[in-house]
Design a protein around this motif. Structure first.
Motif, PDB file in Angstrom:
ATOM      1  N   TYR A 109       4.657  -9.260 -12.238  1.00 21.76           N
ATOM      2  CA  TYR A 109       5.272 -10.317 -13.439  1.00 21.76           C
ATOM      3  C   TYR A 109       5.176  -9.129 -14.616  1.00 21.76           C
ATOM      4  CZ  TYR A 109       4.932 -13.439 -17.736  1.00 21.76           C
ATOM      5  OH  TYR A 109       5.191 -13.626 -19.167  1.00 21.76           O
ATOM      6  N   ILE A 110       5.617  -9.185 -15.685  1.00 19.39           N
ATOM      7  CA  ILE A 110       4.747  -8.423 -16.606  1.00 19.39           C
ATOM      8  C   ILE A 110       4.984  -9.581 -18.336  1.00 19.39           C
ATOM      9  CG2 ILE A 110       6.400  -6.537 -16.995  1.00 19.39           C
ATOM     10  CD1 ILE A 110       4.425  -4.737 -18.117  1.00 19.39           C
ATOM     11  N   ASN A 111       4.264  -9.613 -19.019  1.00 21.58           N
ATOM     12  CA  ASN A 111       4.614 -10.609 -19.943  1.00 21.58           C
ATOM     13  C   ASN A 111       5.235  -9.196 -21.107  1.00 21.58           C
ATOM     14  OD1 ASN A 111       2.453  -9.487 -21.415  1.00 21.58           O
ATOM     15  ND2 ASN A 111       1.975 -11.381 -22.076  1.00 21.58           N
ATOM     16  N   SER A 112       5.531 -10.159 -22.008  1.00 19.56           N
ATOM     17  CA  SER A 112       7.023  -8.956 -23.239  1.00 19.56           C
ATOM     18  C   SER A 112       5.762  -7.637 -23.868  1.00 19.56           C
ATOM     19  CB  SER A 112       7.140  -9.761 -23.996  1.00 19.56           C
ATOM     20  OG  SER A 112       6.457 -11.044 -25.013  1.00 19.56           O
ATOM     21  N   ARG A 113       3.932  -8.375 -23.999  1.00 15.14           N
ATOM     22  CA  ARG A 113       3.487  -7.663 -24.610  1.00 15.14           C
ATOM     23  C   ARG A 113       2.816  -6.510 -23.810  1.00 15.14           C
ATOM     24  NH1 ARG A 113       2.221 -12.214 -26.453  1.00 15.14           N
ATOM     25  NH2 ARG A 113       0.500 -11.639 -25.249  1.00 15.14           N
ATOM     26  N   GLY A 114       2.800  -7.067 -22.197  1.00 13.70           N
ATOM     27  CA  GLY A 114       2.979  -5.799 -21.243  1.00 13.70           C
ATOM     28  C   GLY A 114       1.419  -6.046 -21.090  1.00 13.70           C
ATOM     29  N   ASP A 115       0.456  -6.898 -21.527  1.00 13.33           N
ATOM     30  CA  ASP A 115      -0.790  -6.860 -21.411  1.00 13.33           C
ATOM     31  C   ASP A 115      -1.209  -8.080 -20.908  1.00 13.33           C
ATOM     32  OD1 ASP A 115      -1.131  -8.655 -24.658  1.00 13.33           O
ATOM     33  OD2 ASP A 115      -0.264  -9.188 -23.040  1.00 13.33           O
ATOM     34  N   TYR A 116      -0.517  -8.786 -20.164  1.00 19.02           N
ATOM     35  CA  TYR A 116      -0.438  -9.555 -18.963  1.00 19.02           C
ATOM     36  C   TYR A 116       0.271  -9.232 -17.591  1.00 19.02           C
ATOM     37  CZ  TYR A 116      -1.604 -14.800 -16.244  1.00 19.02           C
ATOM     38  OH  TYR A 116      -2.049 -14.838 -15.244  1.00 19.02           O
ATOM     39  N   THR A 117      -0.252  -9.143 -16.390  1.00 25.40           N
ATOM     40  CA  THR A 117       0.941  -9.074 -15.880  1.00 25.40           C
ATOM     41  C   THR A 117       0.035  -9.935 -13.896  1.00 25.40           C
ATOM     42  OG1 THR A 117      -1.597  -7.004 -14.700  1.00 25.40           O
ATOM     43  CG2 THR A 117       0.781  -6.576 -16.068  1.00 25.40           C
ATOM     44  N   ILE A 118       0.998  -9.985 -13.245  1.00 23.16           N
ATOM     45  CA  ILE A 118       0.467 -11.087 -11.923  1.00 23.16           C
ATOM     46  C   ILE A 118       1.648  -9.910 -10.695  1.00 23.16           C
ATOM     47  CG2 ILE A 118      -0.554 -12.811 -12.812  1.00 23.16           C
ATOM     48  CD1 ILE A 118       2.223 -14.188 -12.021  1.00 23.16           C
ATOM     49  N   TYR A 119       0.364 -10.155  -9.639  1.00 20.42           N
ATOM     50  CA  TYR A 119       1.299  -9.971  -8.617  1.00 20.42           C
ATOM     51  C   TYR A 119       0.843 -10.190  -7.235  1.00 20.42           C
ATOM     52  CZ  TYR A 119       0.658  -5.442 -11.205  1.00 20.42           C
ATOM     53  OH  TYR A 119       0.388  -4.240 -12.381  1.00 20.42           O
ATOM     54  N   ALA A 120       2.193 -10.015  -6.623  1.00 21.24           N
ATOM     55  CA  ALA A 120       2.091 -10.639  -4.764  1.00 21.24           C
ATOM     56  C   ALA A 120       0.443 -10.361  -4.111  1.00 21.24           C
ATOM     57  CB  ALA A 120       3.435 -10.574  -4.289  1.00 21.24           C
TER      58      ALA A 120
END
Length: 123
Positions: free
Chosen positions: A50-61
């Motif tokens: 997942y990546i937020n709209s600004r690109g400054d937050y991500t999560i991964y399996a």
């Protein structure tokens, strides 16, 4: 017509790399958070990143942490999934999808999906 389009899939040997791209038509991709999912034959669709709209937050399996990286270029209205050190079990159809709301890797939270791109890892 709102549409997401994935590209960049293909065949690669174990340990190799691929970069998937997600583009949009009919909507401003840079406003939305985007997830990557995959589906293997006979399996449920699995959230990958997942990546937020600004690109400054991500999560991964957990299964892809340290190997996959999601990023975006909002000037180009593109979202990417860089996949490194690919394994046999990464073979799947990969989808990008739009989410409106809180960050999640749950497929039922996403409301717009691309058609998918095949990734095959084989020797």
């Amino acid at each position: 017509q709102l549409q997401l389009v994935e590209s960049g899939g293909g065949s690669v040997q174990p340990g190799g790399s691929l970069r998937l791209s997600c583009a949009a038509s009919g909507l401003a991709l840079d406003y939305y958070s985007i997830g990557w999912f995959r589906q293997r034959p006979g399996k449920e669709r699995e959230g990958v990143s997942y990546i937020n709209s600004r690109g400054d937050y991500t999560i991964y399996a957990d299964s892809v942490k340290g190997r996959f990286t999601t990023s975006r270029d909002n000037a180009k209205k593109m979202v990417y999934l860089q996949m490194d050190n690919l394994k046999f079990e990464d073979s799947a159809i990969y989808y990008c999808a739009r989410i409106v709301g809180s960050a999640s890797l749950r497929a039922d939270r996403y409301d717009l999906w691309g058609q998918g791109t095949q990734v095959t890892v084989s020797s």
